[in-house]
Scaffold this active site. Structure first.
Site, PDB file in Angstrom:
ATOM      1  N   LYS A 254       0.818  -1.226   0.000  1.00 21.66           N
ATOM      2  CA  LYS A 254       0.000   0.000   0.000  1.00 21.66           C
ATOM      3  C   LYS A 254       0.846   1.268   0.000  1.00 21.66           C
ATOM      4  O   LYS A 254       0.471   2.283  -0.557  1.00 21.66           O
ATOM      5  CB  LYS A 254      -0.887   0.036   1.256  1.00 21.66           C
ATOM      6  CG  LYS A 254      -2.050  -0.892   1.181  1.00 21.66           C
ATOM      7  CD  LYS A 254      -3.265  -0.145   0.656  1.00 21.66           C
ATOM      8  CE  LYS A 254      -4.383  -1.105   0.314  1.00 21.66           C
ATOM      9  NZ  LYS A 254      -4.888  -0.949  -1.022  1.00 21.66           N
ATOM     10  N   ARG A 255       1.945   1.162   0.700  1.00 22.02           N
ATOM     11  CA  ARG A 255       2.852   2.293   0.839  1.00 22.02           C
ATOM     12  C   ARG A 255       3.321   2.830  -0.525  1.00 22.02           C
ATOM     13  O   ARG A 255       3.641   3.995  -0.675  1.00 22.02           O
ATOM     14  CB  ARG A 255       4.007   1.750   1.663  1.00 22.02           C
ATOM     15  CG  ARG A 255       5.155   2.513   1.995  1.00 22.02           C
ATOM     16  CD  ARG A 255       5.924   1.731   3.079  1.00 22.02           C
ATOM     17  NE  ARG A 255       6.617   0.566   2.523  1.00 22.02           N
ATOM     18  CZ  ARG A 255       7.666   0.637   1.731  1.00 22.02           C
ATOM     19  NH1 ARG A 255       8.140   1.800   1.373  1.00 22.02           N
ATOM     20  NH2 ARG A 255       8.250  -0.463   1.284  1.00 22.02           N
TER      21      ARG A 255
END
Ligand code: GLU
Length: 482
Positions: A254-255
């Site tokens: 997600k980062r």
């Protein structure tokens, strides 16, 4: 005769479909479509605590959007129904009973804490995590003692004392010595089948010929091979796909940005661009041409060209591919795709002229979501740029061009592209002007900008009245300078 290819995508419905899962689904699908076989969707929902119907629905809808249709599975049925593992428990029990009859499984009373402590010790010694075999040879008395303590038990498969070798299409031969594998659970203490067991029963029963999946499962494969051998079943061919990394070389998460397929749909990506981008994650086309539509991908795809090492997911590249696919579509098709992305400010009239507006703006579109702000810029907010107004005021003869243009627009009876072209020509003839001297002032009058899309094309969807209003506004702005 070689067997017809049968593959499966077997997601666990514990979350939304993410880029990695979609890549696995796609590689199975492309391979199967290339080979003319059957592609199966199987829902691996035996982890009752973490599985949810909502995720199954979400995964199916993401696959639908990508166009990865399945020949057998939920909704479409097939000869091996049911395709939800939670509905196949009787069959697992049947095979588990057979393993018990053969004496190749044994009850394991170890608690989660004991197993964790064991893994901790192995980590400290830099050994691969595996079961040590503590319950392998329990006496009847020991078993009774554990049961009296009220301990639950799982069933473990007693692995043979020989290595298991995975002959993998992508990775080559990978051999696992038995002490790296350890006895593994087939039936959990809550009675549900463990992944390694259920997957083998289903892949066998469903006649799967090729298992294509993420290489996070590579260490499970020796366990599965032992079970195939135990049951005397023919194992499938394996192809383990290397990990997907983010742009910084760390495992994609997600980062790094959007990782759920659904997010791409919402952000205005086209499914064919997503498919194209996913196909390039660990596979490369033999002709080196990366922009491909789905039929070209099917035609070019083979498991032999799957990379052994990790690939990188590059968000800019997905955007680029999207622009390529989007601009290749006819305007009418782009209009259909824009359906969920139209701005609220879109007037009824502009909606009717949408194909022309799209034609005008298409070169500037990369994502479907780019349309709304462009529309607003060119069709809704008209505020001439100060530098353009200044230019108009200072440039010799420029204001006269605008005045004459205004006269011809006022006189126009109709406003087709041909009408607009001829009124511009008439204005030019009257002014005895042509080229930039004629067009640049006109562009400023209609767009309020010195650069932009072809202004004469823009005039058509803008229509006579909006053109006049704009010319007025620009003339007023020039006046206000003085
Ligand atoms: N249910 C497993 C997963 O989602 C499938 C693994 C496999 O393809 O065997 O990871």
């Amino acid at each position: 005769m070689t067997k017809e290819v049968r593959t499966r995508f077997a997601p666990s419905p514990t979350g939304d479909l993410h880029v990695g899962g979609a890549r696995t689904a796609l590689f199975n699908w492309l391979f199967t479509r290339n080979q003319g076989g059957d592609y199966i969707l199987r829902i691996e929902d035996t982890d009752f605590n973490r599985s949810a119907d909502q995720y199954t629905e979400q995964i199916k809808s993401a696959l639908d959007w990508l166009g990865l249709n399945w020949d057998e599975g939920p909704d479409v049925g097939g000869p091996h129904e049911p395709y939800h593992q939670s509905q196949r428990l009787d069959r697992y029990k049947e095979v588990a009973d057979e393993l018990m009859k053969r004496g190749v499984v044994y009850p394991c009373y170890c608690t989660a804490e004991e197993l964790e402590a064991e893994r901790e010790r192995q980590r400290a010694r830099r050994e691969p995590p595996r079961y040590s075999g503590r319950c392998r040879n329990l006496s009847e008395a020991e078993k009774e003692k554990f049961e009296a303590e009220g301990r639950d038990y799982a069933y473990r498969y007693r692995i043979p004392e020989k290595p298991a070798t995975v002959k993998d299409i992508a990775k080559g031969e990978v051999s696992f010595p038995p002490d790296q594998v350890g006895d593994f659970i087939v039936i959990k203490s809550n009675g549900s089948p463990a992944y390694n067991f259920a997957v083998v029963v289903d892949d066998h029963d469903m006649g799967i010929t090729h298992v294509v999946r993420g290489d996070d499962h590579l260490s499970n494969t020796p366990r599965q091979i032992y079970l195939y051998e135990e049951m005397g079943w023919q194992p499938p061919k394996w192809c383990h796909l290397a990990m997907i990394l983010g742009s910084d070389g760390e495992r994609l998460s997600k980062r790094h940005g959007a990782t759920d397929v659904e997010e791409y749909r919402e952000k205005g990506f086209l499914p064919e661009a997503m498919v194209n981008a996913l196909a390039l994650l660990g596979w490369s086309p033999p002709d080196g041409v990366e922009v491909k539509d789905v039929d070209e991908l099917i035609e070019a795809f083979s498991l032999e060209r799957v990379n052994k090492s990790a690939s990188r997911f590059d968000f800019d590249k997905v955007r680029y591919l999207n622009g390529q696919h989007l601009r290749a579509l006819p305007a009418t098709e782009i209009c259909e795709r824009l359906e969920d992305f139209l701005p609220e400010s879109l007037t009824k009239n502009d909606r009717e002229n949408l194909p022309e507006i799209v034609e005008l703006l298409r070169e500037q579109l990369e994502l479907l979501t780019d349309f709304a702000p462009l529309y607003e810029t060119y069709f809704v907010d008209f505020s001439p740029e100060p530098s353009a107004v200044k230019w108009l005021a200072e440039q010799d003869g420029a204001l006269e061009v605008v005045t004459v243009l205004k006269k011809h627009v006022e006189a126009a009876q109709s406003f087709s592209l041909a009408d607009v072209e001829s009124l511009i020509k008439a204005a030019g003839d009257e002014l005895e002007q042509s080229g930039a001297d004629l067009y640049k002032p006109m562009r400023v009058a209609v767009t309020g900008q010195l650069e932009g899309p072809e202004f004469h094309r823009l005039m058509v969807p803008l229509g006579r009245q909006r053109c006049l209003d704009r010319i007025e506004t620009v003339l007023q702005a020039v006046e206000d300078l003085n």
